[in-house]
Design a protein around this motif. Structure first.
Motif, PDB file in Angstrom:
ATOM      1  N   SER A 151      -2.727  -5.372   1.580  1.00 32.29           N
ATOM      2  CA  SER A 151      -2.342  -5.025   2.896  1.00 32.29           C
ATOM      3  C   SER A 151      -2.223  -5.660   3.680  1.00 32.29           C
ATOM      4  O   SER A 151      -3.152  -5.859   4.631  1.00 32.29           O
ATOM      5  N   HIS A 153      -2.153   4.598   3.865  1.00 29.00           N
ATOM      6  CA  HIS A 153      -0.974   4.537   3.197  1.00 29.00           C
ATOM      7  C   HIS A 153      -0.049   5.543   3.592  1.00 29.00           C
ATOM      8  O   HIS A 153      -0.022   6.227   3.802  1.00 29.00           O
ATOM      9  N   SER A 155       0.935  -1.363   0.289  1.00 26.85           N
ATOM     10  CA  SER A 155       0.024  -0.170   0.433  1.00 26.85           C
ATOM     11  C   SER A 155       0.759   1.111   0.274  1.00 26.85           C
ATOM     12  O   SER A 155       0.535   2.051   0.224  1.00 26.85           O
ATOM     13  N   VAL A 189      -6.407   3.357   3.018  1.00 27.92           N
ATOM     14  CA  VAL A 189      -6.692   2.816   1.968  1.00 27.92           C
ATOM     15  C   VAL A 189      -7.682   2.717   1.569  1.00 27.92           C
ATOM     16  O   VAL A 189      -8.086   3.117   0.251  1.00 27.92           O
ATOM     17  N   LEU A 217       0.341   2.328  -4.794  1.00 31.88           N
ATOM     18  CA  LEU A 217      -1.067   3.050  -5.333  1.00 31.88           C
ATOM     19  C   LEU A 217      -1.343   4.004  -6.314  1.00 31.88           C
ATOM     20  O   LEU A 217      -1.958   3.739  -6.800  1.00 31.88           O
TER      21      LEU A 217
END
Length: 457
Positions: free
Chosen positions: A44, A49, A22, A72, A27
């Motif tokens: 993840s 993130h 992540s 995320v 991303l």
């Protein structure tokens, strides 16, 4: 692939693309696929993130973890074909095109057409793994919060102790590694002493606080070199940081470190309550699994030696990007990860032919030293000082995810850099309740009275 004591799901789920991780690379790939309507599952181990370049500001109380670690799920919520799952990938079968991941104590098998690995890297200790238990790293939010608590504890105990030697050790900090993280931390700790604790704790001055930055190379921020490295060294020394170059840390214990200079064969001992390790990285565990399953070569630190299109070993539908890989000696930084993620996504979407070699676009490098001082290199243009510092702030604001995160970060920076506040240090105040004093016991007949035991906090 056995269950090894874990309950394993019987049904094999399938999706078109599986993304593991992540971070920046994961991303970037996920957003590219999501905007094109490509179904994917992102797995993840964490729910957020992490904007890792600003972790040092969490550790020094400038900003809170929430400002640099958005969810995320929230980032990808508007894309109907994006499926985010919390879990840890433990195996991959390239022939069957499946991965196995653990979630809630259960193992699940997930099939894919394409697999994108972006699990990042962790701290490397160069064969001295015992240093991990004796030092503070800065790779996760937990690392940053642990270091923040330690910094506050050291200053608070130094405020109240009557032992001058203990006070000196509490106010001594050793930072190992003069890369961006080490330089930023060394500068910020000294600035804390000058601009925050000097005002908040009246019996501690900036001169009482010792920060030593140790680097094995012959310069600060080695990738920059030249006048930028020299400017960084001079700026740190003007701020009161002791910079020690061409020196290795050969031993660490609970009360300090032993430094050795190979050129002179001299050794010396530094005592400190806090040793921060920011020297080197190594790939996370999933890289070793991929290397074994695909026959991919690895280099120092377990990083994968990927092909020019980021494919891994003999598998042409498995890609690895970011800090877990090495390609053409490109820097293990967020721009490399993000550009790699977008390049892989374009190949998966068919917008770029499969097997197209990756071409890195160098948009420049920058590092912050302390308040109002930074360095920036864009092509042949090199900037230092206040202008570079403002540019650093602007670039990092652009990369922060979400308007609310940017707004709060600006407010926090104004309070910390323009004022004398550290708005998020109060999170670190976690007093441990003192043990209850023991009740006095009545002496037996004929025994002298005994002083009741004293409880220590």
């Amino acid at each position: 692939m056995g269950a090894t004591g874990k309950e394993e799901a019987d049904i094999v789920d399938r999706t078109e693309v599986v993304i593991v991780g992540s971070g920046f690379g994961a991303l970037a790939a996920a957003k590219k696929l999501a905007k094109a309507g490509k179904p994917f599952v992102l797995i993840s181990e964490t729910t957020e993130h992490l904007f890792q370049p600003l972790l040092y500001q969490v550790a020094t109380g400038v900003i809170s973890p929430g400002e640099i670690a958005p969810s995320v799920r929230a980032i990808l919520a508007k894309y109907p074909h994006a499926d985010v799952r919390l879990g840890r990938v433990v195996d991959v079968d390239p022939d069957a095109s499946t991965v196995v991941y653990e979630a809630g104590g259960i193992r699940h098998t997930l099939g894919y057409d394409h697999l994108v690995a972006a699990t990042g890297a962790r701290q490397a200790y160069f064969g001295r793994d015992e240093f991990a238990d004796l030092t503070y790293a800065l790779k996760t939010v937990d690392d940053a919060e642990r270091l923040r608590r330690q910094i506050v504890r050291c200053f608070e105990e130094a405020h109240t102790t009557s032992d001058p030697e203990h006070r000196k050790n509490l106010l001594s900090f050793i930072v190992v590694g003069a890369g961006p993280t080490g330089v930023e931390l060394a500068g910020q700790i000294k600035e804390l002493a000058q601009r925050y604790f000097a005002d908040a704790i009246h019996n501690i001055t900036a001169d009482d606080v010792t920060v030593t930055l140790v680097e094995g190379a012959d310069k600060v921020l080695p990738p920059f070199g030249g006048k930028l490295s020299e400017y960084s060294k001079e700026s740190l020394e003007k701020a009161g940081v002791e910079v020690v170059l061409n020196t290795l840390v050969t031993d660490i214990d609970e009360h300090g470190a032993t430094l050795s200079t190979p050129t002179t064969e001299e050794s010396r001992r530094l005592t400190a309550e806090t040793i921060i390790w920011s020297a080197g990285i190594q790939a996370n565990d999933f890289a070793a699994i991929l290397a074994e399953r695909t026959g991919c070569e690895t280099v120092r630190g377990g990083r994968l030696l990927v092909d020019e299109d980021f494919t891994v070993g003999r598998a042409d539908n498995i890609y690895a990007i970011g800090d877990m890989v090495t390609l053409d000696n490109l820097p293990a930084q967020s721009p490399f990860a993000m550009q790699g993620g977008r390049h892989v996504a374009k190949m998966i979407l068919g917008k770029t032919p499969a097997g197209t070699p990756f071409r890195y676009k160098d948009k420049g490098s920058m590092a912050i030293i302390n308040r109002f001082r930074a360095i920036t290199r864009v092509g042949k243009i090199e900037l230092t000082g206040f202008i570079a510092w403002v540019l650093w702030l602007a670039v990092h604001l652009v990369y922060l995810v979400g308007f609310r995160n940017r707004y709060i970060a600006v407010m926090s920076w104004c309070g910390s850099f323009l004022g004398h506040r550290r708005p998020h240090f109060y999170y670190a105040q976690e007093p441990t309740p003192a043990a209850a004093p023991e009740q006095p016991v009545a002496p037996a007949e004929g025994e002298p009275d005994k002083e009741p035991a004293r409880a220590s906090a």
